[in-house]
Enzyme design. Structure first.
Site, PDB file in Angstrom:
ATOM      1  N   GLU A  13       0.836  -1.204   0.000  1.00 39.89           N
ATOM      2  CA  GLU A  13       0.000   0.000   0.000  1.00 39.89           C
ATOM      3  C   GLU A  13       0.870   1.253   0.000  1.00 39.89           C
ATOM      4  OE1 GLU A  13      -2.736  -0.170   3.273  1.00 39.89           O
ATOM      5  OE2 GLU A  13      -3.722  -1.971   2.500  1.00 39.89           O
ATOM      6  N   SER A  33      -8.449  -0.996   9.453  1.00 37.97           N
ATOM      7  CA  SER A  33      -8.342  -2.240  10.215  1.00 37.97           C
ATOM      8  C   SER A  33      -8.884  -2.120  11.625  1.00 37.97           C
ATOM      9  CB  SER A  33      -6.880  -2.703  10.258  1.00 37.97           C
ATOM     10  OG  SER A  33      -6.090  -1.710  10.858  1.00 37.97           O
ATOM     11  N   ASP A  44      -8.601   1.436   0.722  1.00 41.48           N
ATOM     12  CA  ASP A  44      -7.219   1.419   1.199  1.00 41.48           C
ATOM     13  C   ASP A  44      -6.478   2.715   0.852  1.00 41.48           C
ATOM     14  OD1 ASP A  44      -7.420  -1.154   2.268  1.00 41.48           O
ATOM     15  OD2 ASP A  44      -6.860  -2.085   0.357  1.00 41.48           O
TER      16      ASP A  44
END
Length: 146
Positions: A13, A33, A44
């Site tokens: 990421e 998360s 994301d």
């Protein structure tokens, strides 16, 4: 401490974020998360350039394997891009390769269980980073790549 797969995912990421940043995007990594963050539709990565909003769910895969994506991840991406008026992609980092591949969320295949998948054939036909940059610079419409 996150397990090895999660750490690799976070590293990928950050790698994508840096590549987008270097190409002039305003970028934010928004990992969801934590339990409180899960109730919101947060992808994301979100990247913005020239008034175009791109949202990404990031996946890592081996070259010739099908990637399965849980239904809830695709749904949160769809909710986000509808609210933002943007475009949603599954960003795939192939293990052992330097580049990224991008599949439009609307092009995903649905599985019998209601989840989604990206086949190896879809990866071959997917966008590369240069295609996305060209799109946001107004050189092409997204549908011209297909």
């Amino acid at each position: 401490m996150p397990n090895l797969n999660r750490r690799r995912g976070f590293a990928h990421e950050r790698d994508l974020l840096l590549k987008l940043w270097r190409r002039g995007f305003a970028v934010i990594r928004a990992p969801a998360s934590g339990a409180k963050a899960r109730r919101f539709a947060v992808p994301d990565i979100v990247a913005i350039k020239n008034n175009r909003v791109l949202a990404f769910e990031v996946k890592t895969a081996e070259k010739k394997k099908t990637i399965y994506i849980p239904k809830h991840q695709v749904e949160k991406l769809l909710v986000f891009i509808r609210r933002a008026g943007g475009y949603g992609f599954i960003a795939v980092k192939i293990v052992g390769e330097s580049g990224w591949r991008f599949i439009e969320v609307d092009k995903l295949e649905k599985t019998a269980s209601g989840n989604y998948k990206v086949s190896p054939d879809m990866l071959v036909k997917s966008f590369k980073l240069g295609d996305l940059v060209s799109f946001v610079q107004g050189n092409k419409r997204i549908d011209e790549y297909i």
